[in-house]
Design an enzyme around this catalytic site. Structure first.
Site, PDB file in Angstrom:
ATOM      1  N   LYS A  10       0.827  -1.210   0.000  1.00  8.76           N
ATOM      2  CA  LYS A  10       0.000   0.000   0.000  1.00  8.76           C
ATOM      3  C   LYS A  10       0.867   1.269   0.000  1.00  8.76           C
ATOM      4  O   LYS A  10       2.068   1.213   0.296  1.00  8.76           O
ATOM      5  CB  LYS A  10      -0.940  -0.033   1.216  1.00  8.76           C
ATOM      6  CG  LYS A  10      -1.960  -1.188   1.161  1.00  8.76           C
ATOM      7  CD  LYS A  10      -2.946  -1.110   2.320  1.00  8.76           C
ATOM      8  CE  LYS A  10      -3.968  -2.235   2.257  1.00  8.76           C
ATOM      9  NZ  LYS A  10      -4.977  -2.133   3.362  1.00  8.76           N
ATOM     10  N   TYR A  50     -12.445  -1.756  -3.396  1.00  4.89           N
ATOM     11  CA  TYR A  50     -12.921  -1.880  -2.013  1.00  4.89           C
ATOM     12  C   TYR A  50     -14.444  -1.733  -1.913  1.00  4.89           C
ATOM     13  O   TYR A  50     -14.954  -1.387  -0.854  1.00  4.89           O
ATOM     14  CB  TYR A  50     -12.221  -0.850  -1.121  1.00  4.89           C
ATOM     15  CG  TYR A  50     -10.846  -1.291  -0.652  1.00  4.89           C
ATOM     16  CD1 TYR A  50     -10.681  -2.450   0.117  1.00  4.89           C
ATOM     17  CD2 TYR A  50      -9.708  -0.548  -0.939  1.00  4.89           C
ATOM     18  CE1 TYR A  50      -9.431  -2.858   0.558  1.00  4.89           C
ATOM     19  CE2 TYR A  50      -8.447  -0.949  -0.495  1.00  4.89           C
ATOM     20  CZ  TYR A  50      -8.322  -2.106   0.256  1.00  4.89           C
ATOM     21  OH  TYR A  50      -7.081  -2.505   0.709  1.00  4.89           O
ATOM     22  N   PHE A  58     -15.270   4.193   7.456  1.00  5.74           N
ATOM     23  CA  PHE A  58     -13.901   4.527   7.057  1.00  5.74           C
ATOM     24  C   PHE A  58     -13.694   4.520   5.552  1.00  5.74           C
ATOM     25  O   PHE A  58     -12.582   4.764   5.076  1.00  5.74           O
ATOM     26  CB  PHE A  58     -12.899   3.567   7.728  1.00  5.74           C
ATOM     27  CG  PHE A  58     -13.100   2.092   7.407  1.00  5.74           C
ATOM     28  CD1 PHE A  58     -12.675   1.547   6.198  1.00  5.74           C
ATOM     29  CD2 PHE A  58     -13.715   1.244   8.322  1.00  5.74           C
ATOM     30  CE1 PHE A  58     -12.852   0.206   5.896  1.00  5.74           C
ATOM     31  CE2 PHE A  58     -13.893  -0.114   8.034  1.00  5.74           C
ATOM     32  CZ  PHE A  58     -13.459  -0.627   6.812  1.00  5.74           C
ATOM     33  N   ARG A  86      -2.098 -14.421   4.321  1.00  3.34           N
ATOM     34  CA  ARG A  86      -2.764 -13.711   5.425  1.00  3.34           C
ATOM     35  C   ARG A  86      -2.010 -13.950   6.738  1.00  3.34           C
ATOM     36  O   ARG A  86      -1.940 -13.065   7.586  1.00  3.34           O
ATOM     37  CB  ARG A  86      -4.228 -14.164   5.573  1.00  3.34           C
ATOM     38  CG  ARG A  86      -5.135 -13.887   4.373  1.00  3.34           C
ATOM     39  CD  ARG A  86      -5.694 -12.505   4.286  1.00  3.34           C
ATOM     40  NE  ARG A  86      -6.500 -12.094   5.403  1.00  3.34           N
ATOM     41  CZ  ARG A  86      -7.231 -10.975   5.387  1.00  3.34           C
ATOM     42  NH1 ARG A  86      -7.276 -10.208   4.300  1.00  3.34           N
ATOM     43  NH2 ARG A  86      -7.910 -10.610   6.436  1.00  3.34           N
ATOM     44  N   THR A  92      -5.484  -7.059  10.688  1.00  4.74           N
ATOM     45  CA  THR A  92      -5.743  -5.753  10.062  1.00  4.74           C
ATOM     46  C   THR A  92      -5.151  -4.617  10.895  1.00  4.74           C
ATOM     47  O   THR A  92      -4.522  -3.704  10.347  1.00  4.74           O
ATOM     48  CB  THR A  92      -7.269  -5.542   9.915  1.00  4.74           C
ATOM     49  OG1 THR A  92      -7.828  -6.671   9.251  1.00  4.74           O
ATOM     50  CG2 THR A  92      -7.575  -4.283   9.139  1.00  4.74           C
ATOM     51  N   ARG A 103       2.531  -6.607   8.994  1.00  2.00           N
ATOM     52  CA  ARG A 103       1.820  -5.442   9.536  1.00  2.00           C
ATOM     53  C   ARG A 103       2.375  -5.040  10.902  1.00  2.00           C
ATOM     54  O   ARG A 103       2.475  -3.841  11.203  1.00  2.00           O
ATOM     55  CB  ARG A 103       0.316  -5.727   9.587  1.00  2.00           C
ATOM     56  CG  ARG A 103      -0.334  -5.569   8.202  1.00  2.00           C
ATOM     57  CD  ARG A 103      -1.742  -6.073   8.196  1.00  2.00           C
ATOM     58  NE  ARG A 103      -2.490  -5.674   7.001  1.00  2.00           N
ATOM     59  CZ  ARG A 103      -3.659  -6.202   6.661  1.00  2.00           C
ATOM     60  NH1 ARG A 103      -4.212  -7.144   7.407  1.00  2.00           N
ATOM     61  NH2 ARG A 103      -4.278  -5.798   5.570  1.00  2.00           N
ATOM     62  N   ASN A 113      -2.002   0.192   6.766  1.00  2.00           N
ATOM     63  CA  ASN A 113      -1.469  -1.056   7.307  1.00  2.00           C
ATOM     64  C   ASN A 113      -0.589  -1.829   6.317  1.00  2.00           C
ATOM     65  O   ASN A 113      -0.532  -3.060   6.345  1.00  2.00           O
ATOM     66  CB  ASN A 113      -2.602  -1.916   7.887  1.00  2.00           C
ATOM     67  CG  ASN A 113      -3.650  -2.274   6.856  1.00  2.00           C
ATOM     68  OD1 ASN A 113      -3.508  -1.939   5.680  1.00  2.00           O
ATOM     69  ND2 ASN A 113      -4.687  -2.979   7.270  1.00  2.00           N
ATOM     70  N   HIS A 116      -2.100  -5.402   1.520  1.00  3.78           N
ATOM     71  CA  HIS A 116      -3.378  -6.073   1.320  1.00  3.78           C
ATOM     72  C   HIS A 116      -3.109  -7.525   0.972  1.00  3.78           C
ATOM     73  O   HIS A 116      -2.109  -7.838   0.325  1.00  3.78           O
ATOM     74  CB  HIS A 116      -4.141  -5.410   0.156  1.00  3.78           C
ATOM     75  CG  HIS A 116      -5.332  -6.217  -0.302  1.00  3.78           C
ATOM     76  ND1 HIS A 116      -6.544  -6.166   0.348  1.00  3.78           N
ATOM     77  CD2 HIS A 116      -5.469  -7.125  -1.302  1.00  3.78           C
ATOM     78  CE1 HIS A 116      -7.387  -7.007  -0.259  1.00  3.78           C
ATOM     79  NE2 HIS A 116      -6.761  -7.593  -1.261  1.00  3.78           N
ATOM     80  N   GLU A 127      -9.650 -10.437  -7.660  1.00  2.00           N
ATOM     81  CA  GLU A 127      -8.684  -9.341  -7.453  1.00  2.00           C
ATOM     82  C   GLU A 127      -7.481  -9.479  -8.392  1.00  2.00           C
ATOM     83  O   GLU A 127      -6.931  -8.475  -8.843  1.00  2.00           O
ATOM     84  CB  GLU A 127      -8.245  -9.310  -5.989  1.00  2.00           C
ATOM     85  CG  GLU A 127      -9.383  -8.882  -5.075  1.00  2.00           C
ATOM     86  CD  GLU A 127      -9.034  -8.907  -3.593  1.00  2.00           C
ATOM     87  OE1 GLU A 127      -9.929  -8.586  -2.785  1.00  2.00           O
ATOM     88  OE2 GLU A 127      -7.888  -9.232  -3.237  1.00  2.00           O
TER      89      GLU A 127
END
Ligand code: ADP
Ligand code: MG
Length: 140
Positions: A10, A50, A58, A86, A92, A103, A113, A116, A127
């Site tokens: 990100k 998203y 948010f 993950r 998150t 993270r 964070n 993704h 995706e």
């Protein structure tokens, strides 16, 4: 379980020059990069990516953040790729992410964070197709 997942470094992590360290983590964890491209998302692209969160409080801040600078979407290969990626990303919220996760070590907040990772094989497929056409994915 599928062998591919979609990840994104990100804008926060790109601007802090964590790109190399994050890529090093995933390669050292046995993932193979089969596609990657630096990309500055438009608001439309970010909203579409998203869309599942569009009713969340948010959402607008998330779109501002994801369009604040370039990000690096990539496709990686590993057995049970979604779950295993993950796992090395962590929760998150970096404050709740396990020690040694990406993270925990590189994220600054629940929003900013660092990375993704797709959350299911079905979403990974969607995706991956959102960012890459088949000829850009270098599987053997
Ligand atoms: P994950 O990325 O771990 O799958 P979600 O799908 O729930 O998390 O959320 C998507 C992204 O939205 C998060 O990675 C984060 O950037 C942002 N986000 C999630 N929850 C919050 C929150 N409570 N406040 C601000 N941003 C959030
Ligand atoms: Mg998610």
């Amino acid at each position: 379980m599928g062998n591919y997942t979609l990840g994104i470094i990100k804008p926060d992590a790109i601007s802090k020059n964590y790109t190399g360290k994050i890529i090093d983590r995933l390669l050292n964890s046995g993932f193979k990069i089969v596609a990657a491209r630096l990309e500055h998302l438009s608001r439309e692209q970010a909203k579409q990516f998203y869309a599942v969160h569009k009713e969340r409080p948010f959402f607008n801040d998330l779109i501002n953040f994801m369009t604040s600078g370039p990000c690096l979407p990539f496709v990686i290969e590993h057995e049970n790729a979604v779950e295993n990626f993950r796992k090395i990303i962590g929760a998150t919220n970096p404050a709740e992410a396990a020690k040694g996760t990406i993270r925990r070590d590189f994220a600054e907040s629940i929003q900013n964070n660092a990375v993704h990772g797709s959350d299911s094989d079905k979403n990974a497929e969607k995706e991956i197709a959102f960012f890459f056409i088949p000829s850009q994915i270098h599987t053997v």
